[in-house]
Design a protein around this motif. Structure first.
Motif, PDB file in Angstrom:
ATOM      1  N   TYR A  54     -42.829 -34.547  65.916  1.00 17.31           N
ATOM      2  CA  TYR A  54     -42.209 -33.225  65.892  1.00 17.31           C
ATOM      3  C   TYR A  54     -42.512 -32.566  64.545  1.00 17.31           C
ATOM      4  O   TYR A  54     -42.779 -33.253  63.557  1.00 17.31           O
ATOM      5  CB  TYR A  54     -40.690 -33.320  66.111  1.00 17.31           C
ATOM      6  CG  TYR A  54     -40.008 -34.247  65.149  1.00 17.31           C
ATOM      7  CD1 TYR A  54     -39.580 -33.803  63.896  1.00 17.31           C
ATOM      8  CD2 TYR A  54     -39.808 -35.584  65.463  1.00 17.31           C
ATOM      9  CE1 TYR A  54     -38.971 -34.661  62.997  1.00 17.31           C
ATOM     10  CE2 TYR A  54     -39.200 -36.455  64.575  1.00 17.31           C
ATOM     11  CZ  TYR A  54     -38.782 -35.985  63.350  1.00 17.31           C
ATOM     12  OH  TYR A  54     -38.181 -36.843  62.461  1.00 17.31           O
ATOM     13  N   PRO A  55     -42.450 -31.235  64.498  1.00 16.36           N
ATOM     14  CA  PRO A  55     -42.665 -30.547  63.220  1.00 16.36           C
ATOM     15  C   PRO A  55     -41.378 -30.518  62.390  1.00 16.36           C
ATOM     16  O   PRO A  55     -40.273 -30.496  62.936  1.00 16.36           O
ATOM     17  CB  PRO A  55     -43.063 -29.132  63.653  1.00 16.36           C
ATOM     18  CG  PRO A  55     -42.397 -28.944  64.966  1.00 16.36           C
ATOM     19  CD  PRO A  55     -42.377 -30.294  65.631  1.00 16.36           C
ATOM     20  N   LEU A  56     -41.536 -30.540  61.075  1.00 14.18           N
ATOM     21  CA  LEU A  56     -40.423 -30.276  60.157  1.00 14.18           C
ATOM     22  C   LEU A  56     -40.530 -28.809  59.763  1.00 14.18           C
ATOM     23  O   LEU A  56     -41.506 -28.403  59.121  1.00 14.18           O
ATOM     24  CB  LEU A  56     -40.509 -31.168  58.914  1.00 14.18           C
ATOM     25  CG  LEU A  56     -40.109 -32.618  59.104  1.00 14.18           C
ATOM     26  CD1 LEU A  56     -40.338 -33.410  57.821  1.00 14.18           C
ATOM     27  CD2 LEU A  56     -38.668 -32.728  59.544  1.00 14.18           C
ATOM     28  N   LEU A  57     -39.547 -28.028  60.147  1.00 15.03           N
ATOM     29  CA  LEU A  57     -39.584 -26.589  59.897  1.00 15.03           C
ATOM     30  C   LEU A  57     -39.222 -26.294  58.446  1.00 15.03           C
ATOM     31  O   LEU A  57     -38.584 -27.112  57.775  1.00 15.03           O
ATOM     32  CB  LEU A  57     -38.635 -25.884  60.856  1.00 15.03           C
ATOM     33  CG  LEU A  57     -38.861 -26.204  62.342  1.00 15.03           C
ATOM     34  CD1 LEU A  57     -37.844 -25.485  63.200  1.00 15.03           C
ATOM     35  CD2 LEU A  57     -40.281 -25.869  62.763  1.00 15.03           C
ATOM     36  N   SER A  58     -39.594 -25.140  57.975  1.00 12.81           N
ATOM     37  CA  SER A  58     -39.281 -24.728  56.597  1.00 12.81           C
ATOM     38  C   SER A  58     -37.790 -24.833  56.356  1.00 12.81           C
ATOM     39  O   SER A  58     -36.976 -24.514  57.229  1.00 12.81           O
ATOM     40  CB  SER A  58     -39.724 -23.284  56.363  1.00 12.81           C
ATOM     41  OG  SER A  58     -41.121 -23.182  56.499  1.00 12.81           O
ATOM     42  N   ALA A  59     -37.434 -25.255  55.149  1.00 18.54           N
ATOM     43  CA  ALA A  59     -36.026 -25.471  54.816  1.00 18.54           C
ATOM     44  C   ALA A  59     -35.236 -24.169  54.861  1.00 18.54           C
ATOM     45  O   ALA A  59     -35.685 -23.141  54.353  1.00 18.54           O
ATOM     46  CB  ALA A  59     -35.911 -26.124  53.447  1.00 18.54           C
ATOM     47  N   ARG A  60     -34.065 -24.238  55.454  1.00 14.28           N
ATOM     48  CA  ARG A  60     -33.129 -23.118  55.492  1.00 14.28           C
ATOM     49  C   ARG A  60     -32.144 -23.284  54.344  1.00 14.28           C
ATOM     50  O   ARG A  60     -31.720 -24.398  54.030  1.00 14.28           O
ATOM     51  CB  ARG A  60     -32.352 -23.105  56.815  1.00 14.28           C
ATOM     52  CG  ARG A  60     -33.203 -22.886  58.033  1.00 14.28           C
ATOM     53  CD  ARG A  60     -33.649 -21.455  58.082  1.00 14.28           C
ATOM     54  NE  ARG A  60     -34.480 -21.235  59.258  1.00 14.28           N
ATOM     55  CZ  ARG A  60     -34.750 -20.052  59.728  1.00 14.28           C
ATOM     56  NH1 ARG A  60     -34.277 -18.974  59.142  1.00 14.28           N
ATOM     57  NH2 ARG A  60     -35.510 -19.919  60.784  1.00 14.28           N
ATOM     58  N   ALA A  61     -31.755 -22.178  53.739  1.00 13.45           N
ATOM     59  CA  ALA A  61     -30.782 -22.215  52.646  1.00 13.45           C
ATOM     60  C   ALA A  61     -29.407 -22.568  53.201  1.00 13.45           C
ATOM     61  O   ALA A  61     -29.079 -22.235  54.343  1.00 13.45           O
ATOM     62  CB  ALA A  61     -30.733 -20.865  51.947  1.00 13.45           C
ATOM     63  N   ARG A  62     -28.628 -23.264  52.391  1.00 14.75           N
ATOM     64  CA  ARG A  62     -27.251 -23.531  52.818  1.00 14.75           C
ATOM     65  C   ARG A  62     -26.561 -22.184  53.026  1.00 14.75           C
ATOM     66  O   ARG A  62     -26.900 -21.200  52.383  1.00 14.75           O
ATOM     67  CB  ARG A  62     -26.525 -24.410  51.809  1.00 14.75           C
ATOM     68  CG  ARG A  62     -26.382 -23.812  50.451  1.00 14.75           C
ATOM     69  CD  ARG A  62     -25.767 -24.805  49.469  1.00 14.75           C
ATOM     70  NE  ARG A  62     -25.515 -24.153  48.207  1.00 14.75           N
ATOM     71  CZ  ARG A  62     -24.467 -23.388  47.951  1.00 14.75           C
ATOM     72  NH1 ARG A  62     -23.555 -23.204  48.866  1.00 14.75           N
ATOM     73  NH2 ARG A  62     -24.330 -22.804  46.777  1.00 14.75           N
ATOM     74  N   ASN A  63     -25.636 -22.131  53.926  1.00 15.35           N
ATOM     75  CA  ASN A  63     -24.920 -20.904  54.293  1.00 15.35           C
ATOM     76  C   ASN A  63     -25.851 -19.855  54.918  1.00 15.35           C
ATOM     77  O   ASN A  63     -25.603 -18.663  54.824  1.00 15.35           O
ATOM     78  CB  ASN A  63     -24.174 -20.315  53.087  1.00 15.35           C
ATOM     79  CG  ASN A  63     -23.101 -19.326  53.516  1.00 15.35           C
ATOM     80  OD1 ASN A  63     -22.578 -19.415  54.619  1.00 15.35           O
ATOM     81  ND2 ASN A  63     -22.782 -18.385  52.650  1.00 15.35           N
TER      82      ASN A  63
END
Length: 164
Positions: A54-63
């Motif tokens: 599976y792909p690891l998607l770009s990190a999302r910021a907390r909140n």
């Protein structure tokens, strides 16, 4: 010469009769996709992570709040709503549900009748900032149901959540 002409006329008559009346397979049926499969849309355009399926998607910021991921239906649209189950792959996940993320609609997604897409939502929560460590990951996999099966190549995504 008259015999040859007569033979040629008979031969071409028989040949044209055979061509016009022979049974031929309808090859259009070979190209219809009859199974109902579902896949994460973003997984079809994102390369899998090394040593993962599976792909690891770009990190999302907390909140970051609610993030939607589209699920595509492959094949003919269905005439009834389909409840698709999504599971968290705990063995591959480091993010904790309730601390780093929540699932606003639970672990099900509804594929509406006569539709080709559905939305899977993940709510990225506000949690205390951490000064060390990389992002945590929540890996989601489409399980499907008895009528709709997941596409084996695009059934999972890894959602990264930044700790900073």
């Amino acid at each position: 010469m008259k015999n040859i002409n007569h033979i040629l006329i008979v031969f071409f008559s028989l040949l044209s009769t055979m061509i016009c009346t022979s049974c031929m397979k309808n090859t259009d049926d070979d190209f219809y996709f009859r199974d109902a499969l579902v896949e994460f849309d973003i997984a079809t355009t994102t390369t899998n992570a090394p040593d993962r399926t599976y792909p690891l998607l770009s990190a999302r910021a907390r909140n970051a709040g609610v993030v939607s991921y589209r699920i595509n239906l492959l094949g003919q649209q269905l005439d009834t709503d389909q409840e698709l189950t999504i599971r968290v792959l705990a063995e591959n996940s480091t993010a904790q549900e309730g601390l780093h993320y929540s699932l606003p609609n639970g672990n099900t997604v509804t594929l509406r009748a006569n539709s080709s897409t559905a939305e899977f939502q993940v709510n990225i929560l506000d949690f205390p900032r951490q000064s060390v460590g990389g992002p945590v990951v929540a890996v989601f996999e489409i399980v499907g149901n008895d009528r709709v099966k997941p596409s084996q190549n695009y059934k999972a995504i890894g959602v990264q959540i930044s700790l900073r």
